[in-house]
Scaffold this active site. Structure first.
Site, mmCIF file in Angstrom:
data_model
loop_
_atom_site.group_PDB
_atom_site.id
_atom_site.type_symbol
_atom_site.label_atom_id
_atom_site.label_comp_id
_atom_site.label_asym_id
_atom_site.label_seq_id
_atom_site.Cartn_x
_atom_site.Cartn_y
_atom_site.Cartn_z
ATOM 1 C CG HIS A 80 -1.672 1.262 1.439
ATOM 2 N ND1 HIS A 80 -2.775 1.627 0.700
ATOM 3 C CD2 HIS A 80 -1.463 2.285 2.304
ATOM 4 C CE1 HIS A 80 -3.214 2.810 1.111
ATOM 5 N NE2 HIS A 80 -2.426 3.244 2.092
ATOM 6 C CG ASP A 119 6.135 16.789 -27.421
ATOM 7 O OD1 ASP A 119 6.195 16.522 -26.198
ATOM 8 O OD2 ASP A 119 5.792 15.947 -28.263
ATOM 9 C CD1 TRP A 177 6.342 3.558 4.048
ATOM 10 C CD2 TRP A 177 7.499 4.483 2.380
ATOM 11 N NE1 TRP A 177 6.637 4.854 4.390
ATOM 12 C CE2 TRP A 177 7.343 5.440 3.383
ATOM 13 C CE3 TRP A 177 8.197 4.847 1.226
ATOM 14 C CZ2 TRP A 177 7.865 6.730 3.300
ATOM 15 C CZ3 TRP A 177 8.719 6.128 1.143
ATOM 16 C CH2 TRP A 177 8.542 7.057 2.168
ATOM 17 C CB SER A 208 10.595 6.212 -14.422
ATOM 18 O OG SER A 208 9.440 6.983 -14.607
ATOM 19 C CB SER A 209 11.114 9.984 -10.826
ATOM 20 O OG SER A 209 9.942 9.288 -10.547
ATOM 21 C CG HIS A 250 10.716 15.400 5.134
ATOM 22 N ND1 HIS A 250 9.708 14.944 5.936
ATOM 23 C CD2 HIS A 250 10.372 16.665 4.810
ATOM 24 C CE1 HIS A 250 8.821 15.892 6.111
ATOM 25 N NE2 HIS A 250 9.193 16.956 5.436
ATOM 26 C CD GLU A 255 9.150 10.272 -3.199
ATOM 27 O OE1 GLU A 255 10.046 10.946 -3.757
ATOM 28 O OE2 GLU A 255 8.514 9.376 -3.768
ATOM 29 C CE1 TYR A 307 6.702 20.193 2.659
ATOM 30 C CE2 TYR A 307 8.469 18.745 3.350
ATOM 31 C CZ TYR A 307 7.449 19.606 3.663
ATOM 32 O OH TYR A 307 7.150 19.860 4.963
ATOM 33 C CB SER A 320 -1.324 28.048 -6.918
ATOM 34 O OG SER A 320 -0.837 27.643 -5.664
ATOM 35 C CG HIS A 368 10.839 15.688 10.906
ATOM 36 N ND1 HIS A 368 10.456 16.878 10.347
ATOM 37 C CD2 HIS A 368 10.395 14.746 10.065
ATOM 38 C CE1 HIS A 368 9.819 16.657 9.215
ATOM 39 N NE2 HIS A 368 9.769 15.368 9.028
ATOM 40 C CG HIS A 369 10.792 11.100 8.846
ATOM 41 N ND1 HIS A 369 9.503 10.790 8.482
ATOM 42 C CD2 HIS A 369 11.114 12.200 8.137
ATOM 43 C CE1 HIS A 369 9.078 11.653 7.591
ATOM 44 N NE2 HIS A 369 10.040 12.525 7.360
ATOM 45 C CB THR A 384 3.518 25.010 4.919
ATOM 46 O OG1 THR A 384 4.801 24.446 4.708
ATOM 47 C CG2 THR A 384 2.472 24.085 4.385
ATOM 48 C CE LYS A 435 3.726 26.590 -1.616
ATOM 49 N NZ LYS A 435 3.576 27.245 -2.918
ATOM 50 N NE ARG A 437 2.947 4.261 10.737
ATOM 51 C CZ ARG A 437 3.740 4.873 9.873
ATOM 52 N NH1 ARG A 437 4.695 5.648 10.301
ATOM 53 N NH2 ARG A 437 3.579 4.700 8.581
#
Lengths: 337, 566
Positions: free
Chosen positions: B86, B115, B149, B179-180, B263, B265, B267, B278, B312-313, B338, B341, B460
């Site tokens: 998941h 293009d 994950w 790919s990314s 982290h 990731e 964002y 926006s 912080h993780h 943040t 925004k 968890r």
């Protein structure tokens, strides 16, 4: 107030209905405009019933959120009550919670108010505003100030969470600090704490009782799953793991501390009352039976603790003897050759 | 109704016409071999949405397992596999690629390009993504990965997870990572080199700004995770000991490398969503974005700070207090841009004339949800409080508020906003709004109570919880909510499928958009634009409309027939 001033105030109020916030001007003037506007909203002839109903609803929501947080404290706040550090974390959490409730109500309120107040109506024209530097700077600074305050509160509370206090006079009698213990290990001001080594392995916790438990555990009393500790005594835990990463967590006794193989981690607790049992479980995924890796801490009086320690030592010695006998029998039968 | 107004309202002019190339190949070969950014974009969006539905089914299976205490619907092994699948699916196969899909389709259109800079590289990105997903899901036939994950070592080492599923996970990271990375280089090159005449950095649409930053963050973060999983692979199979504590390696090193990628990731996943919102808010508030520069700059600041908050993780890992303090403060800092925004978005609505169409519903719902995720983030940033909250359902609730709000609601916002452009047809508005409300209620029902479950001590990744722990009610509410959420999502899926053929014809500019994609036909022809207009502001379509009004001498709203080319 002079006649002219009153006229100006009225003009401001009329202007204010179209909008006070996006108009720049002297800060004092804009503040007065806002105050005027709030007054106008509260006066019966300018405030429609609908608007007042919305205001009442908003107030009721804020009120219930604030008061409910007291009534359903368990629902909104972390577990506590088994140790001063858990209690301090709980009170730090509550400070953040109160600030968070205010921020939540203001921001969500502004969002839903604008969605409702400025939805498209016939003839309504959107104001073509591109921004307002002063306003933007002020909310940036405002947000930063809240965070500075939170950081200050956190650091001021830190030592009460991290540093263990002395045991109570009626706690367990302890010898002076043991010199062989690690220098990283937190210790109370008088240096006297009961040290227990906590070792995580798939899927059980093992506890070794005694100050030298890390360096020389042989001959020390140990137990699995259930830890027995004396009340009113500062207990320092030396946490490690022997296979994968585990995490020590008894919610009512404070936060989580990961047991990482190859690393040392420490925490402490001081249970106020004998007769309680606190439960918890491993909080870091450690494999398939992660959910079954539970832990209990049973708090007893210092006398009961000493008695339990003796009993446990005898039981372990007994078990060792039985194993030796069994081994000898198996040898003599030739099964172990 | 407002929507039919949109459909029939006249448009200024369309300066693009279909190029009728002779079709020499079968349609499916055409799709397989295409280098057209629009076709690639659609394939990106459709395939990653399919992965989203698969990931959703995995989530529902877990919720069924947790519906009652001591349930045996799933074995612990299957439960671990499900949360691993998941999480991995939603992050690597849904959110990141669907944002790339939107960018593929709309980035060239928004900057007035015909293009992407490297069309073939673009096709490579898409096919690598699909193959990465297939490699990963092929492990279902043998033994899926089960170390989460995040694949913390030593649990993910060969000794504790010998199955090939873990290697499938490693290859997924590698292949989707390439790919990314290739896609990010392509986006960057396109934005830097192929903007319409007059489109300086100060006139770049905000969605394009976020894609620019998304690309930079990917280029920064992906090599780190690629290196880390390669080290894990060699640890598992080739005798190295980078992460093996018994041979002097360090499991904490893995965590640093993983979260130094992990982290940013987060964002990478939500910044493009911020960009979509926006774009959408000004269009539907009929008002320019409030503080364009602040919104664009805050994106860049978030990206910079995103690289400074990873630990912080890891607040419960043994690290010195000074490190804890640093990462608390840096995490606080990221709350400022943040917050800026969010304030700017609300100020954009303020004094607007808000057209309550479906994209606006999802945009507003996003803000409402994301604010909660942001606030709970502050609790987690305070490290002593995090010691209580980390690795509990409080965190699960927090990041679903951030990522369901920041990514899924914005993705639905983008789908409803751009569906008419991609298909030439409008979705059913009543069904879209119904879907929104069902999703919104279901989402909050699922995840709000999870905060309480976590505070009550539910960790968890546990497949069972005892009956006397006081967690049963929370979990039951959450499970019912997850199915409500599922129904809401299916309503939108049905809406998209049905409207594909039967929706009202949209015309080039059904929403009165601000950016150049609305300047061409819906769906756009292969060459996008015959003539690329000169860009004079951040809202070029407004300028074009005004110009048409001036030239035709009539007020735009009173025109009853589409005006002819000036």
């Amino acid at each position: 107030m002079s006649d002219q001033a009153r006229k100006q105030a009225k003009a401001r109020r009329d202007g204010a209905l179209s909008d006070p916030i996006f108009r720049s001007g002297a800060p004092g003037a804009s503040l007065r405009r806002n105050v005027d506007r709030i007054r106008a909203a509260l006066r019966p002839e300018t405030a429609s019933i609908r608007r007042r109903a919305v205001a009442a609803l908003l107030l009721a929501t804020i009120g219930s959120l604030v008061f409910a947080s007291g009534a359903f404290a368990d629902f909104f706040t972390p577990e506590s009550g088994g140790s001063p550090n858990a209690d301090q974390i709980d009170s730090l959490y509550k400070i953040i919670l109160y600030i968070a409730i205010v921020v939540f109500v203001v921001v969500e309120g502004a969002l839903f108010y604008s969605l409702w107040r400025f939805r498209a109506k016939k003839g309504a024209v959107a104001a073509q505003i591109h921004g307002n530097t002063r306003l933007e700077i002020s909310w940036t600074v405002g947000a930063a100030l809240i965070l500075v305050a939170l950081a200050a509160v956190t650091f001021s509370k830190l030592s009460s969470i991290q540093d263990p206090p002395n045991s109570d006079p009626d706690g367990l009698e302890l010898a002076d600090g043991v010199l062989t213990a690690s220098v990283d290990m937190p210790r109370p001001p008088n240096g006297r704490a009961l040290v227990i080594c906590v070792s995580g392995r798939q899927y059980i916790w093992r506890y070794t009782y005694g100050a030298d438990c890390r360096r020389n555990p042989f001959g020390l009393v140990y137990s699995y799953e259930e830890m027995v500790v004396p009340a009113k005594t500062t207990v320092v835990l030396d946490i490690e793991a022997t296979d994968v990463i585990h995490s020590w967590w008894i919610p009512k006794l404070g936060g989580k501390f990961d047991a990482v193989p190859g690393y040392k981690n420490y925490t402490w607790f001081k249970a106020p009352k004998a007769g309680e049992t606190y439960v918890g479980q491993c909080a870091e995924l450690c494999g398939r039976n992660h959910a079954d890796m539970t832990a209990r801490v049973r708090v007893v009086t210092p006398d009961e603790y000493t008695a339990w320690l003796d009993q446990q030592r005898r039981d372990i010695a007994d078990a060792d003897r039985q194993v030796q006998e069994l081994r000898r029998e198996l040898f003599s039968d030739g099964d172990l050759n | 109704m407002a929507t039919t107004d949109f459909a029939t309202r006249p448009v200024p002019q369309v300066l693009a016409h279909e190029v009728h190339a002779e079709r020499t190949r079968a349609r499916w070969i055409d799709w397989l071999t295409t280098t057209d950014h629009k076709k690639i974009g659609i394939m990106y969006i459709v395939s990653s949405f399919a992965f989203f539905l698969i990931g959703g089914i995995e989530a529902l299976l877990m919720r069924v397992q947790l519906a009652v205490p001591n349930n045996n619907f799933l074995t612990p092994e299957h439960f671990n596999e499900l949360f691993t699948l998941h999480g991995t699916t939603m992050i690597f196969l849904f959110v990141v690629p669907i944002m790339a899909g939107f960018a593929n389709y709309f980035l060239p259109l928004m900057i007035g390009a015909r293009d992407m800079a490297f069309p073939r590289l673009n096709a490579l990105s898409l096919w690598l993504l699909l193959f990465g997903g297939i490699v990963f899901y092929a492990s279902l036939l043998w033994q899926p990965p089960e170390a989460g994950w995040f694949s913390y070592t030593p649990l993910s080492n060969e000794m504790y997870t010998p199955s090939g599923g873990q290697d499938a996970w490693i290859f997924l990271i590698h292949i989707t990572g390439i790919s990314s990375l290739v896609g990010a280089v392509n986006f960057y090159a396109t934005i830097v080199n192929m903007r319409a005449p007059g489109m300086g950095w100060g006139r770049l649409p905000l969605f394009v700004w976020t894609i620019l930053i998304y690309a930079l963050l990917l280029i920064l973060a992906l090599p780190v995770i690629a290196g880390a999983v390669t080290m894990l692979l060699t640890d598992r199979h080739f005798g190295t000991h980078f992460f093996d504590p018994t041979e002097g390696g360090s499991p904490v090193l893995w965590q640093h490398l993983f979260w130094f990628f992990g982290h940013p990731e987060v964002y990478i996943m939500i910044l493009p969503g911020f960009g979509i919102v926006s774009e959408v808010l000004p269009v539907f508030a009929r008002k320019p974005i409030f503080g364009y520069k602040a919104v664009a700059a805050s994106t860049a600041v978030i990206a910079f700070l995103a690289a400074l908050v990873w630990a912080h993780h890891m607040f419960s890992v043994p690290v010195p207090t000074v490190v804890l303090g640093f990462f608390m403060l840096s995490s606080f800092l990221i709350a400022v841009p943040t917050g800026v925004k969010i304030f700017n978005w609300i100020a954009t609505l303020w004094r607007g004339s808000i057209v309550t169409a479906s994209p606006l519903y999802f945009a507003a719902g996003f803000i409402a949800i994301f604010v909660i995720g942001g606030i709970t983030g502050i609790f987690l940033a305070v490290f002593p409080v995090d010691w209580q909250l980390t690795d509990t359902y409080f965190v699960v609730a927090h990041f679903h508020y951030v990522l369901m709000g920041g990514a899924v609601f914005t993705i639905f916002c983008g789908l409803y906003y751009w569906y008419p452009k991609m298909t030439g047809r409008l979705c059913s508005e009543p069904l879209a709004k119904a879907s929104f409300w069902v999703m919104f209620v279901g989402f909050n029902m699922t995840f709000l109570v999870q905060h309480a479950a976590g505070l009550s001590g539910m960790p968890r990744r546990v497949y069972q919880y005892p009956a006397d722990a006081g967690l049963t009610l929370y979990n039951q509410i959450s499970t019912v909510g997850s199915f409500v959420l599922g129904v809401g999502i299916l309503m939108s899926v049905w809406n998209f499928v049905r409207s594909w053929k039967t929706g009202a014809v949209a015309g080039p500019d059904p929403w009165k958009g601000n950016t150049l994609e609305w300047f061409t036909q819906s769906p756009p022809p292969v060459n996008n634009f015959d003539e690329i207009p000169r860009v004079r502001s951040v809202e070029p379509m407004k300028d074009i409309r005004r110009q048409v009004e001036r030239q035709s001498g009539i007020e735009h709203d009173q025109v009853t027939q589409p005006s002819t080319t000036a």
